[in-house]
Scaffold this motif. Structure first.
Motif, mmCIF file in Angstrom:
data_model
loop_
_atom_site.group_PDB
_atom_site.id
_atom_site.type_symbol
_atom_site.label_atom_id
_atom_site.label_comp_id
_atom_site.label_asym_id
_atom_site.label_seq_id
_atom_site.Cartn_x
_atom_site.Cartn_y
_atom_site.Cartn_z
ATOM 1 N N SER A 1 -7.815 5.192 2.228
ATOM 2 C CA SER A 1 -8.633 4.255 3.007
ATOM 3 C C SER A 1 -9.766 3.690 2.160
ATOM 4 O O SER A 1 -10.055 2.485 2.205
ATOM 5 N N ARG A 2 -10.415 4.547 1.344
ATOM 6 C CA ARG A 2 -11.522 4.084 0.491
ATOM 7 C C ARG A 2 -11.028 3.126 -0.582
ATOM 8 O O ARG A 2 -11.684 2.121 -0.889
ATOM 9 N N ILE A 3 -9.859 3.425 -1.160
ATOM 10 C CA ILE A 3 -9.285 2.558 -2.200
ATOM 11 C C ILE A 3 -8.959 1.183 -1.631
ATOM 12 O O ILE A 3 -9.295 0.149 -2.222
ATOM 13 N N LEU B 1 1.994 8.119 -4.772
ATOM 14 C CA LEU B 1 1.090 8.832 -5.672
ATOM 15 C C LEU B 1 0.513 10.098 -5.033
ATOM 16 O O LEU B 1 -0.210 10.849 -5.683
ATOM 17 N N GLY B 2 0.832 10.302 -3.760
ATOM 18 C CA GLY B 2 0.339 11.498 -3.068
ATOM 19 C C GLY B 2 -1.143 11.450 -2.765
ATOM 20 O O GLY B 2 -1.811 12.491 -2.685
ATOM 21 N N ILE B 3 -1.684 10.257 -2.591
ATOM 22 C CA ILE B 3 -3.113 10.095 -2.327
ATOM 23 C C ILE B 3 -3.402 10.394 -0.851
ATOM 24 O O ILE B 3 -2.681 9.938 0.038
ATOM 25 N N SER B 4 -4.447 11.156 -0.591
ATOM 26 C CA SER B 4 -4.798 11.536 0.775
ATOM 27 C C SER B 4 -5.180 10.307 1.599
ATOM 28 O O SER B 4 -5.570 9.270 1.044
ATOM 29 N N GLU B 5 -5.095 10.435 2.915
ATOM 30 C CA GLU B 5 -5.399 9.315 3.803
ATOM 31 C C GLU B 5 -6.839 8.844 3.640
ATOM 32 O O GLU B 5 -7.125 7.650 3.646
ATOM 33 N N LYS C 1 0.808 -1.231 0.000
ATOM 34 C CA LYS C 1 0.000 0.000 0.000
ATOM 35 C C LYS C 1 0.836 1.274 0.000
ATOM 36 O O LYS C 1 0.329 2.360 -0.269
ATOM 37 N N PHE C 2 2.150 1.145 0.274
ATOM 38 C CA PHE C 2 3.010 2.330 0.285
ATOM 39 C C PHE C 2 3.069 3.000 -1.093
ATOM 40 O O PHE C 2 3.416 4.174 -1.207
#
Length: 280
Positions: free
Chosen positions: A267-269, A259-263, A253-254
């Motif tokens: 979490s949703r992904i 990709l700079g995806i928000s927390e 998941k790192f």
């Protein structure tokens, strides 16, 4: 004209009669219950017209399903998600290798193997115990384009060249199993030829009950391209780093941090991925 008398245009360009039962079956496979299916069909039937394409029907059903449950929508889009692995075909080879790896095989991708006449670059070699399998993958970017008999004829000749080399230089070596895998369908002649010469064939819908779509559903080994939350750019980034399966993204998941995806979105992904990987 009732919907049961509507004519639709398949991806191959052929005309067919619209089948409510086929749409129901595909929605059931996504995990949707009968109430959701009935609601989607009610909305869908108001939008159908004579001569509508199967692609348009799929898009409308997918959008309706996505509003109700994203993980169901992800399963529903599996066939299209495999097309998204393109256009080169190499991610499809990695996808097949990843499925085999997570099914207990030791795999090698793109290895050069000696034949008695020439060398051959094989898409995937998979070993388990004393069993050895050679896989060639034929990826089509166009829905409706079938894999005709010329492809198994060509692949079988390559496998024979390799087997002849082994028989001459390493007598007593157990014979390997040859496989041809495609993301579309095989023509009838292709299936007949494969059966005749002992070439194992695996396609989207063949063999019945153990086809590519069945193996993915049974194992929960979905490609990351099924995600309704990841963007096309994010999917390509992950594929370029050999993250091909939803299961692999959960374990690594790192990459979402890179990709700079928000927390919150992360979490949703991951929740979507975990739902997809559950095997009933």
């Amino acid at each position: 004209m009732t919907v049961r008398n509507l004519h639709i245009i398949k991806a191959s360009g052929e005309k067919d009669v619209f089948s409510v039962e086929k749409v129901k079956a595909s929605l059931r496979k996504s995990g949707a219950d009968e109430e959701v299916i009935s609601d989607i069909l009610s909305n869908l039937e108001d939008e159908l017209y004579d001569g509508i394409s199967t692609k348009e029907i799929y898009n409308r059903a997918f959008n309706l399903l996505k509003k109700r449950n994203r993980s169901f929508a992800s399963r529903y889009k599996l066939k299209n998600a495999i097309y998204e692995l393109g256009p080169t075909g190499f991610p499809f080879e990695k996808f097949i290798a990843s499925i085999l790896k997570h099914s207990g095989f030791k795999v090698e991708v793109g290895k050069i193997v000696q034949g008695i006449c020439v060398t051959h670059e094989l898409d995937v070699i998979a070993r388990k115990d004393k069993e050895k399998n050679l896989f060639e993958c034929k990826f089509h970017t166009e829905p409706g384009k079938a894999c005709d008999v010329k492809i198994p004829l060509y692949i079988h000749s390559r496998f024979r060249d390799i087997q002849n080399f082994l028989d001459k230089n390493h007598p007593g070596t157990p014979a390997f199993k040859g496989w041809l895998v495609t993301n579309t369908r095989f023509t009838e002649d292709a299936r007949k030829y494969g059966k005749c010469v002992g070439l194992n064939l695996l396609s989207w819908d063949f063999p019945k009950g153990n086809a590519l779509k069945d193996r993915i559903d049974h194992t929960g080994l979905y490609p990351i391209t099924v995600s309704t939350l990841l963007s096309a750019r994010e999917k390509q980034f992950l594929l370029s780093r050999d993250v091909v399966l939803c299961k692999e993204l959960i374990d690594d998941k790192f990459y979402l941090d890179h990709l700079g995806i928000s927390e919150g979105r992360k979490s949703r992904i991951l929740k979507e991925m975990e739902m997809l990987c559950k095997v009933s």
